[in-house]
Design a protein around this motif. Structure first.
Motif, PDB file in Angstrom:
ATOM      1  N   VAL A 112      58.423  44.006  37.575  1.00 32.34           N
ATOM      2  CA  VAL A 112      58.745  43.993  39.187  1.00 32.34           C
ATOM      3  C   VAL A 112      57.408  44.923  39.526  1.00 32.34           C
ATOM      4  O   VAL A 112      57.685  45.798  40.472  1.00 32.34           O
ATOM      5  CB  VAL A 112      59.836  44.974  39.466  1.00 32.34           C
ATOM      6  CG1 VAL A 112      60.266  44.378  40.984  1.00 32.34           C
ATOM      7  CG2 VAL A 112      61.035  44.408  38.586  1.00 32.34           C
ATOM      8  N   SER A 113      56.248  44.420  39.547  1.00 35.37           N
ATOM      9  CA  SER A 113      55.123  45.232  39.616  1.00 35.37           C
ATOM     10  C   SER A 113      54.478  44.889  41.004  1.00 35.37           C
ATOM     11  O   SER A 113      54.525  43.909  41.633  1.00 35.37           O
ATOM     12  CB  SER A 113      53.670  44.711  38.728  1.00 35.37           C
ATOM     13  OG  SER A 113      52.501  45.165  39.232  1.00 35.37           O
ATOM     14  N   ALA A 114      54.313  46.012  41.712  1.00 37.21           N
ATOM     15  CA  ALA A 114      53.695  45.969  43.360  1.00 37.21           C
ATOM     16  C   ALA A 114      52.753  45.223  43.335  1.00 37.21           C
ATOM     17  O   ALA A 114      52.023  44.880  44.545  1.00 37.21           O
ATOM     18  CB  ALA A 114      53.970  47.257  43.875  1.00 37.21           C
ATOM     19  N   ALA A 115      51.902  45.141  42.215  1.00 36.38           N
ATOM     20  CA  ALA A 115      50.417  44.478  42.098  1.00 36.38           C
ATOM     21  C   ALA A 115      50.446  43.077  41.996  1.00 36.38           C
ATOM     22  O   ALA A 115      49.385  42.205  41.945  1.00 36.38           O
ATOM     23  CB  ALA A 115      49.870  45.082  41.135  1.00 36.38           C
ATOM     24  N   ASP A 116      51.846  42.467  41.595  1.00 36.03           N
ATOM     25  CA  ASP A 116      51.849  41.063  41.254  1.00 36.03           C
ATOM     26  C   ASP A 116      51.982  39.871  42.633  1.00 36.03           C
ATOM     27  O   ASP A 116      52.458  40.485  43.626  1.00 36.03           O
ATOM     28  CB  ASP A 116      53.312  40.824  40.600  1.00 36.03           C
ATOM     29  CG  ASP A 116      53.365  39.731  39.864  1.00 36.03           C
ATOM     30  OD1 ASP A 116      52.506  38.800  39.798  1.00 36.03           O
ATOM     31  OD2 ASP A 116      54.525  39.442  38.936  1.00 36.03           O
ATOM     32  N   ARG A 117      51.172  39.009  42.223  1.00 38.39           N
ATOM     33  CA  ARG A 117      51.036  37.919  43.254  1.00 38.39           C
ATOM     34  C   ARG A 117      51.505  36.795  42.615  1.00 38.39           C
ATOM     35  O   ARG A 117      51.084  36.498  41.584  1.00 38.39           O
ATOM     36  CB  ARG A 117      49.727  37.715  43.912  1.00 38.39           C
ATOM     37  CG  ARG A 117      48.899  39.134  44.400  1.00 38.39           C
ATOM     38  CD  ARG A 117      49.832  39.440  45.852  1.00 38.39           C
ATOM     39  NE  ARG A 117      49.261  40.593  46.438  1.00 38.39           N
ATOM     40  CZ  ARG A 117      49.566  41.885  46.233  1.00 38.39           C
ATOM     41  NH1 ARG A 117      50.651  42.221  45.076  1.00 38.39           N
ATOM     42  NH2 ARG A 117      48.984  42.826  46.839  1.00 38.39           N
ATOM     43  N   THR A 118      52.061  35.784  43.237  1.00 39.38           N
ATOM     44  CA  THR A 118      52.668  34.344  42.634  1.00 39.38           C
ATOM     45  C   THR A 118      51.295  33.659  42.266  1.00 39.38           C
ATOM     46  O   THR A 118      51.487  32.801  41.361  1.00 39.38           O
ATOM     47  CB  THR A 118      53.312  33.664  43.655  1.00 39.38           C
ATOM     48  OG1 THR A 118      52.616  33.484  44.816  1.00 39.38           O
ATOM     49  CG2 THR A 118      54.687  34.325  44.018  1.00 39.38           C
ATOM     50  N   SER A 119      50.314  33.982  42.641  1.00 38.99           N
ATOM     51  CA  SER A 119      49.122  33.157  42.386  1.00 38.99           C
ATOM     52  C   SER A 119      48.380  33.631  40.902  1.00 38.99           C
ATOM     53  O   SER A 119      47.433  32.788  40.642  1.00 38.99           O
ATOM     54  CB  SER A 119      47.869  33.039  43.433  1.00 38.99           C
ATOM     55  OG  SER A 119      47.524  34.528  43.587  1.00 38.99           O
ATOM     56  N   ASP A 120      48.669  34.740  40.724  1.00 38.38           N
ATOM     57  CA  ASP A 120      48.202  35.304  39.358  1.00 38.38           C
ATOM     58  C   ASP A 120      48.651  34.456  38.125  1.00 38.38           C
ATOM     59  O   ASP A 120      50.068  34.378  38.021  1.00 38.38           O
ATOM     60  CB  ASP A 120      48.557  36.653  39.159  1.00 38.38           C
ATOM     61  CG  ASP A 120      47.957  37.552  40.167  1.00 38.38           C
ATOM     62  OD1 ASP A 120      46.558  37.338  40.458  1.00 38.38           O
ATOM     63  OD2 ASP A 120      48.403  38.590  40.706  1.00 38.38           O
ATOM     64  N   GLU A 121      47.833  33.994  37.109  1.00 36.95           N
ATOM     65  CA  GLU A 121      48.216  33.519  36.182  1.00 36.95           C
ATOM     66  C   GLU A 121      47.952  34.424  34.917  1.00 36.95           C
ATOM     67  O   GLU A 121      46.814  34.657  34.550  1.00 36.95           O
ATOM     68  CB  GLU A 121      47.233  32.309  35.838  1.00 36.95           C
ATOM     69  CG  GLU A 121      47.585  31.125  36.775  1.00 36.95           C
ATOM     70  CD  GLU A 121      46.728  29.742  36.626  1.00 36.95           C
ATOM     71  OE1 GLU A 121      46.454  29.647  35.347  1.00 36.95           O
ATOM     72  OE2 GLU A 121      46.456  28.941  37.418  1.00 36.95           O
ATOM     73  N   ILE A 122      49.302  34.968  34.663  1.00 38.13           N
ATOM     74  CA  ILE A 122      49.381  35.861  33.547  1.00 38.13           C
ATOM     75  C   ILE A 122      49.570  35.238  32.148  1.00 38.13           C
ATOM     76  O   ILE A 122      50.450  34.375  32.002  1.00 38.13           O
ATOM     77  CB  ILE A 122      50.352  36.878  33.632  1.00 38.13           C
ATOM     78  CG1 ILE A 122      50.486  37.291  35.007  1.00 38.13           C
ATOM     79  CG2 ILE A 122      50.508  37.971  32.559  1.00 38.13           C
ATOM     80  CD1 ILE A 122      49.198  38.208  35.329  1.00 38.13           C
ATOM     81  N   ALA A 123      48.589  35.506  31.112  1.00 42.27           N
ATOM     82  CA  ALA A 123      48.640  34.405  29.988  1.00 42.27           C
ATOM     83  C   ALA A 123      48.498  35.328  28.692  1.00 42.27           C
ATOM     84  O   ALA A 123      47.762  36.431  28.635  1.00 42.27           O
ATOM     85  CB  ALA A 123      47.552  33.560  29.965  1.00 42.27           C
ATOM     86  N   VAL A 124      48.993  34.638  27.518  1.00 46.26           N
ATOM     87  CA  VAL A 124      48.650  35.444  26.304  1.00 46.26           C
ATOM     88  C   VAL A 124      47.335  35.104  26.015  1.00 46.26           C
ATOM     89  O   VAL A 124      46.850  33.902  26.164  1.00 46.26           O
ATOM     90  CB  VAL A 124      49.638  34.962  25.074  1.00 46.26           C
ATOM     91  CG1 VAL A 124      49.074  35.494  23.708  1.00 46.26           C
ATOM     92  CG2 VAL A 124      50.885  35.557  25.587  1.00 46.26           C
ATOM     93  N   PHE A 125      46.304  35.821  25.502  1.00 45.85           N
ATOM     94  CA  PHE A 125      45.069  35.575  25.022  1.00 45.85           C
ATOM     95  C   PHE A 125      44.825  36.472  23.799  1.00 45.85           C
ATOM     96  O   PHE A 125      45.166  37.378  23.515  1.00 45.85           O
ATOM     97  CB  PHE A 125      44.073  36.111  26.049  1.00 45.85           C
ATOM     98  CG  PHE A 125      42.720  35.934  25.794  1.00 45.85           C
ATOM     99  CD1 PHE A 125      42.235  34.849  26.179  1.00 45.85           C
ATOM    100  CD2 PHE A 125      41.701  36.890  25.486  1.00 45.85           C
ATOM    101  CE1 PHE A 125      40.666  34.597  25.852  1.00 45.85           C
ATOM    102  CE2 PHE A 125      40.492  36.629  25.352  1.00 45.85           C
ATOM    103  CZ  PHE A 125      39.858  35.525  25.347  1.00 45.85           C
ATOM    104  N   SER A 126      44.043  35.409  22.937  1.00 47.42           N
ATOM    105  CA  SER A 126      43.842  36.255  21.441  1.00 47.42           C
ATOM    106  C   SER A 126      42.299  36.170  21.506  1.00 47.42           C
ATOM    107  O   SER A 126      41.722  35.204  21.585  1.00 47.42           O
ATOM    108  CB  SER A 126      44.559  35.418  20.515  1.00 47.42           C
ATOM    109  OG  SER A 126      45.902  35.562  20.700  1.00 47.42           O
TER     110      SER A 126
END
Length: 192
Positions: A112-126
């Motif tokens: 529930v981050s106040a910094a979250d925006r629906t346009s952000d694509e959060i991904a696993v990266f290696s």
């Protein structure tokens, strides 16, 4: 090539092999230090905290590169040739190796981050195991030029060149207002 731990670097430049690492990440663009940069940094930190059993201050890392068509740069001149606002970046924080995209999505909901925006694509990266040159930078980010020059000289002496995004590992948590005199930043570049 001498192996090293992911979060370790010497005060003198070194050529080492780093281990594979799994991250939660988000992409961005523009100069570091903008409101958008700090927002994305906060978002990744909040999600990484959920994925790392509420670790208080997950280490934040940033990969930087320039868009295709930019003037080629090496290690020493990375920040002094192309306009800084043209930078592309990926904000990263290490998570357990077995982390899946479903884990990340669930952690994002929990955070529930106040910094979250629906346009952000959060991904696993290696990142794979790789050969790098690296050095510990102490102090303000604005003084990285001299440290990068030392690192670039070391790479030239080893007859290797930058082969991927410039990587900065911020061992100490910081905000826009944090005094930077004691900050430790690993400056790392994959090389071939």
């Amino acid at each position: 090539m001498k192996p090293t731990e992911h979060l370790c670097a010497a005060d003198d430049p070194e050529h080492v092999r780093t281990p594979p690492v799994t991250y939660v990440s988000v992409l961005g663009g523009g100069a570091p230090g903008t409101d958008e940069f700090y927002r994305k940094k906060s978002l990744v930190t909040d999600i990484a905290r959920e994925l790392n059993d509420a670790e208080a201050s997950p280490v934040v890392e940033i990969q930087y590169w320039y868009p295709e068509g930019s003037t080629p740069v090496e290690i020493a001149d990375f920040y002094s040739v192309n306009p800084i606002p043209s930078l592309r970046y990926r904000v990263l924080s290490k998570v357990p190796a077995a982390t899946t995209q479903t884990d990340v999505d669930t952690a994002r909901t929990r955070a529930v981050s106040a910094a979250d925006r629906t346009s952000d694509e959060i991904a696993v990266f290696s990142l794979p195991e790789q050969d790098v040159v690296q050095v510990m930078h102490h102090g303000p980010f604005a003084e990285e030029y001299a440290t990068l020059e030392r690192l670039g000289n070391h790479a030239r002496g080893r007859r290797v060149r930058r082969s991927g995004p410039h990587h900065e590992i911020h061992l100490d948590a910081f905000t826009r207002t944090t005094p930077q005199d004691t900050l430790r930043t690993i400056l790392r570049d994959p090389v071939a």
